[in-house]
Design a protein around this motif. Structure first.
Motif, PDB file in Angstrom:
ATOM      1  N   GLU A   1       0.724  -1.245  -0.143  1.00 21.74           N
ATOM      2  CA  GLU A   1       0.146  -0.054   0.096  1.00 21.74           C
ATOM      3  C   GLU A   1       0.873   1.207  -0.033  1.00 21.74           C
ATOM      4  OE1 GLU A   1      -3.280   0.275   2.572  1.00 21.74           O
ATOM      5  OE2 GLU A   1      -3.312  -1.960   3.100  1.00 21.74           O
ATOM      6  N   ALA A   2       2.045   1.256   0.614  1.00 19.83           N
ATOM      7  CA  ALA A   2       2.613   2.293   0.831  1.00 19.83           C
ATOM      8  C   ALA A   2       3.416   2.534  -0.519  1.00 19.83           C
ATOM      9  CB  ALA A   2       3.930   2.153   1.801  1.00 19.83           C
ATOM     10  N   ARG A   3       3.644   1.470  -1.279  1.00 23.80           N
ATOM     11  CA  ARG A   3       4.332   1.870  -2.662  1.00 23.80           C
ATOM     12  C   ARG A   3       3.463   2.097  -3.454  1.00 23.80           C
ATOM     13  NH1 ARG A   3       7.471  -4.049  -2.071  1.00 23.80           N
ATOM     14  NH2 ARG A   3       9.455  -3.431  -1.665  1.00 23.80           N
ATOM     15  N   LEU A   4       2.199   1.940  -3.414  1.00 20.84           N
ATOM     16  CA  LEU A   4       1.006   2.393  -4.354  1.00 20.84           C
ATOM     17  C   LEU A   4       0.947   3.970  -4.043  1.00 20.84           C
ATOM     18  CD1 LEU A   4      -1.475   2.326  -6.051  1.00 20.84           C
ATOM     19  CD2 LEU A   4      -2.707   1.582  -4.017  1.00 20.84           C
ATOM     20  N   LEU A   5       0.965   4.128  -2.764  1.00 25.83           N
ATOM     21  CA  LEU A   5       0.806   5.928  -2.159  1.00 25.83           C
ATOM     22  C   LEU A   5       1.885   6.641  -2.940  1.00 25.83           C
ATOM     23  CD1 LEU A   5      -0.161   5.629   1.485  1.00 25.83           C
ATOM     24  CD2 LEU A   5      -1.454   6.767  -0.474  1.00 25.83           C
ATOM     25  N   ALA A   6       3.057   5.889  -2.719  1.00 23.99           N
ATOM     26  CA  ALA A   6       4.376   6.710  -3.433  1.00 23.99           C
ATOM     27  C   ALA A   6       4.274   6.905  -4.791  1.00 23.99           C
ATOM     28  CB  ALA A   6       5.641   5.776  -3.043  1.00 23.99           C
ATOM     29  N   ARG A   7       3.738   5.909  -5.559  1.00 22.75           N
ATOM     30  CA  ARG A   7       3.393   6.152  -6.992  1.00 22.75           C
ATOM     31  C   ARG A   7       2.297   7.453  -7.332  1.00 22.75           C
ATOM     32  NH1 ARG A   7       5.572   2.832 -10.739  1.00 22.75           N
ATOM     33  NH2 ARG A   7       6.553   0.726  -9.671  1.00 22.75           N
ATOM     34  N   LEU A   8       1.370   7.260  -6.534  1.00 21.50           N
ATOM     35  CA  LEU A   8       0.094   8.076  -6.852  1.00 21.50           C
ATOM     36  C   LEU A   8       0.567   9.477  -6.393  1.00 21.50           C
ATOM     37  CD1 LEU A   8      -2.836   6.277  -5.069  1.00 21.50           C
ATOM     38  CD2 LEU A   8      -2.305   6.681  -7.474  1.00 21.50           C
ATOM     39  N   ARG A   9       1.580   9.537  -5.273  1.00 21.85           N
ATOM     40  CA  ARG A   9       2.123  10.938  -4.732  1.00 21.85           C
ATOM     41  C   ARG A   9       2.926  11.603  -5.765  1.00 21.85           C
ATOM     42  NH1 ARG A   9       6.330  11.918  -1.068  1.00 21.85           N
ATOM     43  NH2 ARG A   9       6.047  13.767   0.091  1.00 21.85           N
ATOM     44  N   ARG A  10       3.783  10.640  -6.385  1.00 20.80           N
ATOM     45  CA  ARG A  10       4.791  11.383  -7.577  1.00 20.80           C
ATOM     46  C   ARG A  10       3.871  11.538  -8.508  1.00 20.80           C
ATOM     47  NH1 ARG A  10       7.997   6.904  -5.709  1.00 20.80           N
ATOM     48  NH2 ARG A  10       7.301   5.506  -7.566  1.00 20.80           N
ATOM     49  N   ALA A  11       2.776  11.098  -8.885  1.00 24.10           N
ATOM     50  CA  ALA A  11       2.003  11.579 -10.042  1.00 24.10           C
ATOM     51  C   ALA A  11       1.188  12.627  -9.798  1.00 24.10           C
ATOM     52  CB  ALA A  11       0.863  10.459 -10.461  1.00 24.10           C
ATOM     53  N   GLY A  12       1.204  13.243  -8.394  1.00 23.79           N
ATOM     54  CA  GLY A  12       0.679  14.661  -8.092  1.00 23.79           C
ATOM     55  C   GLY A  12      -0.842  14.518  -7.811  1.00 23.79           C
ATOM     56  N   MET A  13      -1.421  13.048  -7.472  1.00 21.25           N
ATOM     57  CA  MET A  13      -2.796  12.942  -7.396  1.00 21.25           C
ATOM     58  C   MET A  13      -3.273  13.609  -6.064  1.00 21.25           C
ATOM     59  SD  MET A  13      -5.071   9.392  -7.209  1.00 21.25           S
ATOM     60  CE  MET A  13      -5.079   9.420  -9.203  1.00 21.25           C
ATOM     61  N   PRO A  14      -4.309  14.416  -6.024  1.00 21.28           N
ATOM     62  CA  PRO A  14      -4.915  15.195  -4.998  1.00 21.28           C
ATOM     63  C   PRO A  14      -5.124  13.937  -3.734  1.00 21.28           C
ATOM     64  CG  PRO A  14      -6.061  15.854  -6.712  1.00 21.28           C
ATOM     65  CD  PRO A  14      -5.129  14.558  -7.072  1.00 21.28           C
ATOM     66  N   LEU A  15      -5.093  14.541  -2.482  1.00 25.65           N
ATOM     67  CA  LEU A  15      -5.333  13.505  -1.457  1.00 25.65           C
ATOM     68  C   LEU A  15      -6.876  12.972  -1.365  1.00 25.65           C
ATOM     69  CD1 LEU A  15      -4.312  12.363   1.288  1.00 25.65           C
ATOM     70  CD2 LEU A  15      -5.038  14.349   2.400  1.00 25.65           C
TER      71      LEU A  15
END
Length: 360
Positions: free
Chosen positions: A48-62
């Protein structure tokens, strides 16, 4: 179980980001030590943390990240796919609009450059300038601004210290866009108009190393070259070949609420007090307010106050150290205005910290 440090290393998320997502309810640790407060995660949460890291790098809103992580392991992936596609479309549309605006800006810049009077474009500092100043004064000025020099190689003009010589004073200025530091030292022997030169960080450090003792030093600027003589020792080098931004337009107007703080006590309150995070969850923030009694308070999370100003905590600690005094003055205006850190005995030396937007 994996520690928060292990999850941070293996996922690409920082420890502060993991804490942020815990507080936001997006990735809550499987167990928290009731005594130490230390967070522990399961192997499944590492994914889940790795998924979060990808979404965060993509700039997805919280808000969208919450939905993606909630639906990621479900049988129906339509919602997740829709959210990913929608975010990609927003990015593409934003990039298209940005390209249009930048194209217009480049046209305006080209038009402005073509219309400039060539008699005013002589390189600043090309005519010879020589001044004498106190070694301790130059050392103090460089110590006060060095922390704000940019390390961004894409912006070489900010990778040095501006020496702005005018009248009987030299202003040393540094900025990395998020903070700016200014210090003034008296000079003698200056004739003519204003001279500006950007001294590369490495050369500024060499000048600082020479600026010791009570004897005066001599600074010379000629044909894009800068030198400093201290007795029988000298250091010299080429100036940065770019114009420094007009820092005078960024100087604080004053009028904010001022508070005199004991630096040691204030540092401890920052290190031990409440910490919040910016909207990326990456940077630790201190949220400040000047109380009616003149004290600087740290605003805890959840407190809504129009007079609270959020700043990068690490930058604030750097500015306090660069202030070089046991007591400093903090000036706070609106939440959208920079925080100013001043010396009580020297109005010409100060730092500005840009305010940070808090996560809603």
């Amino acid at each position: 179980m994996r520690s928060i440090g292990e999850v941070a290393r293996e996922s690409g998320l920082g420890v502060s980001a993991l804490r942020f997502y815990d507080r936001a309810g997006v990735l809550v640790p499987a167990w928290v030590d009731p005594v130490s407060g230390y967070r522990w995660y399961t192997d499944g949460q590492l994914d889940e943390a790795r998924l979060l890291a990808r979404l965060r790098r993509a700039g997805m809103p919280l808000a969208d990240i919450r939905l993606v992580t909630a639906g990621w392991s479900g049988a129906d992936s339509d919602l997740v796919r829709h959210l990913l596609d929608a975010h990609l479309r927003r990015l593409e549309q934003g990039l298209s609009r940005a390209r249009e605006e930048f194209s217009a800006l480049r046209s305006l810049l080209a038009s402005r450059e073509n219309s400039m009077d060539t008699t005013t474009t002589t390189a600043i500092g090309s005519a010879g300038t020589q001044v004498t100043l106190a070694a301790r004064g130059l050392a103090d000025a460089l110590d006060a601004v060095r922390f704000a020099v940019s390390a961004d190689r894409e912006l070489p003009v900010l990778g040095g210290v501006l020496f702005d010589i005018e009248g009987d004073g030299l202003r040393a200025v540094a900025t990395d866009r998020y903070r700016m530091a200014v210090a003034r030292v008296a000079v003698t022997g200056h004739e003519g108009g204003r001279t500006q030169v950007v001294v590369p960080a490495a050369l500024a450090d060499a000048m600082r190393a020479l600026s010791v003792g009570d004897a005066p030093v001599r600074l010379a600027v000629e044909d894009g070259r800068v030198s400093l003589e201290a007795g029988d020792r000298q250091t010299a080098g080429r100036a940065v070949e770019h114009d420094f931004p007009d820092y005078r337009r960024l100087l604080p107007p004053g009028g904010g609420r001022r508070a005199l703080v004991d630096v040691a006590a204030f540092r401890k309150s920052l290190e031990d007090g409440p910490v919040r995070f910016d909207e990326t969850g990456e940077h630790e923030l201190s949220v400040l307010r000047v109380a009616d009694d003149g004290a600087v308070n740290l605003c805890p999370e959840g407190e809504s106050d129009a007079e609270c100003v959020a700043v990068n905590r690490a930058y604030l600690l750097d500015a306090l150290a660069a202030g070089g005094r046991d007591r400093l003055v903090l000036e706070l205006a609106a939440p959208t205005a920079p925080v100013t850190i001043r010396r009580p005995d020297d109005e010409g030396t100060f730092s500005l910290l840009m305010p940070v937007r808090l996560e809603d």
